[in-house]
Design an enzyme around this catalytic site. Structure first.
Site, PDB file in Angstrom:
ATOM      1  N   HIS A  56     -17.291  39.022 -47.080  1.00  0.00           N
ATOM      2  CA  HIS A  56     -16.807  38.342 -45.873  1.00  0.00           C
ATOM      3  C   HIS A  56     -17.279  39.078 -44.628  1.00  0.00           C
ATOM      4  O   HIS A  56     -17.164  40.304 -44.538  1.00  0.00           O
ATOM      5  CB  HIS A  56     -15.276  38.296 -45.895  1.00  0.00           C
ATOM      6  CG  HIS A  56     -14.677  37.466 -44.789  1.00  0.00           C
ATOM      7  ND1 HIS A  56     -14.474  36.111 -44.912  1.00  0.00           N
ATOM      8  CD2 HIS A  56     -14.243  37.808 -43.545  1.00  0.00           C
ATOM      9  CE1 HIS A  56     -13.932  35.650 -43.792  1.00  0.00           C
ATOM     10  NE2 HIS A  56     -13.785  36.660 -42.949  1.00  0.00           N
ATOM     11  N   ASP A  57     -17.810  38.330 -43.675  1.00  0.00           N
ATOM     12  CA  ASP A  57     -18.228  38.907 -42.403  1.00  0.00           C
ATOM     13  C   ASP A  57     -17.147  38.661 -41.360  1.00  0.00           C
ATOM     14  O   ASP A  57     -16.663  37.533 -41.194  1.00  0.00           O
ATOM     15  CB  ASP A  57     -19.558  38.306 -41.944  1.00  0.00           C
ATOM     16  CG  ASP A  57     -20.702  38.695 -42.874  1.00  0.00           C
ATOM     17  OD1 ASP A  57     -20.609  39.776 -43.484  1.00  0.00           O
ATOM     18  OD2 ASP A  57     -21.672  37.926 -42.998  1.00  0.00           O
ATOM     19  N   CYS A  59     -14.613  37.901 -38.503  1.00  0.00           N
ATOM     20  CA  CYS A  59     -14.484  36.854 -37.495  1.00  0.00           C
ATOM     21  C   CYS A  59     -13.139  37.044 -36.812  1.00  0.00           C
ATOM     22  O   CYS A  59     -12.117  36.521 -37.261  1.00  0.00           O
ATOM     23  CB  CYS A  59     -14.580  35.464 -38.138  1.00  0.00           C
ATOM     24  SG  CYS A  59     -14.385  34.117 -36.950  1.00  0.00           S
ATOM     25  N   GLY A 102     -19.583  37.591 -35.506  1.00  0.00           N
ATOM     26  CA  GLY A 102     -20.446  36.584 -34.904  1.00  0.00           C
ATOM     27  C   GLY A 102     -21.859  36.601 -35.431  1.00  0.00           C
ATOM     28  O   GLY A 102     -22.811  36.534 -34.658  1.00  0.00           O
ATOM     29  N   ASP A 141     -29.072  33.845 -36.254  1.00  0.00           N
ATOM     30  CA  ASP A 141     -28.385  34.826 -37.087  1.00  0.00           C
ATOM     31  C   ASP A 141     -29.137  36.150 -37.014  1.00  0.00           C
ATOM     32  O   ASP A 141     -30.368  36.163 -37.069  1.00  0.00           O
ATOM     33  CB  ASP A 141     -28.363  34.324 -38.540  1.00  0.00           C
ATOM     34  CG  ASP A 141     -27.314  35.005 -39.404  1.00  0.00           C
ATOM     35  OD1 ASP A 141     -27.146  36.232 -39.270  1.00  0.00           O
ATOM     36  OD2 ASP A 141     -26.680  34.310 -40.216  1.00  0.00           O
ATOM     37  N   ARG A 143     -27.868  38.881 -38.968  1.00  0.00           N
ATOM     38  CA  ARG A 143     -27.399  39.682 -40.098  1.00  0.00           C
ATOM     39  C   ARG A 143     -28.568  40.058 -41.000  1.00  0.00           C
ATOM     40  O   ARG A 143     -29.426  39.236 -41.290  1.00  0.00           O
ATOM     41  CB  ARG A 143     -26.343  38.925 -40.897  1.00  0.00           C
ATOM     42  CG  ARG A 143     -25.015  38.796 -40.197  1.00  0.00           C
ATOM     43  CD  ARG A 143     -24.087  37.879 -40.945  1.00  0.00           C
ATOM     44  NE  ARG A 143     -24.568  36.499 -40.920  1.00  0.00           N
ATOM     45  CZ  ARG A 143     -23.888  35.471 -41.426  1.00  0.00           C
ATOM     46  NH1 ARG A 143     -22.714  35.668 -42.004  1.00  0.00           N
ATOM     47  NH2 ARG A 143     -24.385  34.252 -41.358  1.00  0.00           N
ATOM     48  N   SER A 165     -18.051  31.945 -52.070  1.00  0.00           N
ATOM     49  CA  SER A 165     -18.952  31.827 -50.918  1.00  0.00           C
ATOM     50  C   SER A 165     -19.873  30.635 -51.125  1.00  0.00           C
ATOM     51  O   SER A 165     -20.266  30.325 -52.246  1.00  0.00           O
ATOM     52  CB  SER A 165     -19.773  33.103 -50.744  1.00  0.00           C
ATOM     53  OG  SER A 165     -20.750  32.947 -49.722  1.00  0.00           O
TER      54      SER A 165
END
Length: 252
Positions: A56-57, A59, A102, A141, A143, A165
């Site tokens: 999980h990123d 937020c 983000g 993005d 990442r 996911s």
């Protein structure tokens, strides 16, 4: 020799490498993430014991403050529930929480994107979801997923039975390092907030794993999916009604 080399290369930061030969696993501290584990950690490397996992990123707007413009908080909540259920069945659950706010563009940039989405002509729409990010940040993005699976390898993971996911980027990064993923689990449709339909529709249309729940998203669905209207430039009474509805949705 390996223990001595790591001890030397880390300037003696971990004396246990030399003084504790009984410790069989060395898990170095990794900045920018937290690992949460449910169940017995010793079962994680065992491919025959069920393992449920979410990467999980962060937020902040959704995870902490409950914004309903995205699916981050409900997806994280769902993952935690599935991890607990797996642990209750005798397996283990892992959530790796990365500080990649983000899409690693940062919190301020993310809110500027949200503001652009809501204020653009025609309002928030799935059709322009990714365009707004590029308009504000210049990219969709930032990442870097190639090193993302490292914590899984540090835990000894070789098979994930339930990967919570829909992201193909995360899935590909993990399987490309040799970890098997058996089942990919999409967020249940009933957990997606009304205003987050824009996000989920755009992502699935542009290649996110649809699972069984989101098979019917096509160009027609993309064009018709819009977000909640905001009261910019409207009379005060209309603004009041919109704000009250937003607060009600967040509380619920």
């Amino acid at each position: 020799m390996l223990r001595q080399s790591i001890f030397r290369m880390t300037n003696g930061m971990y004396p246990e490498l030399i003084t504790r030969p009984d410790i069989k696993i060395f898990l170095p501290p990794i900045g920018g993430l937290t690992i949460y584990i449910w169940g017995d950690p010793d079962t994680i490397p065992d491919e025959d014991i069920e393992l449920t996992c979410r990467v999980h990123d962060e937020c902040n707007g959704s995870d902490v403050f409950g914004s309903d413009i995205c699916t981050c908080r409900p997806y994280l909540t769902h993952a935690i529930e599935e991890c607990i259920k797996t642990a209750q069945r005798g397996g283990a659950g892992v959530v790796i929480y990365f500080r990649k706010e983000g899409r690693s563009l940062g919190e301020v940039t993310k809110y500027l994107v949200y503001n652009t989405r809501k204020r653009q002509e025609g309002g928030d729409s799935a059709e322009n979801y990714f365009n707004c990010t590029e308009q504000v940040a210049g990219v969709q993005d930032t990442r870097f997923q190639a090193l993302m699976p490292d914590p899984l390898h540090f835990l000894g993971v070789t098979r994930i039975h339930n990967f919570i996911s829909m992201s193909d980027m995360k899935y590909n990064a993990i399987v490309n390092t040799g970890i098997e993923i058996v089942n990919r689990v999409e967020i249940p449709k009933e957990l997606v907030p009304d205003d987050a339909q824009v996000e989920i529709t755009a992502k699935v249309y542009h290649g996110y794993n649809a699972g069984k729940a989101y098979q019917n998203i096509d160009e027609k669905e993309l064009k018709k999916t819009v977000g909640r209207e905001y009261a910019y430039g409207k009379p005060d009474e209309e603004k009041k009604n919109v704000v009250e509805n937003v607060v009600k949705n967040v509380v619920e």
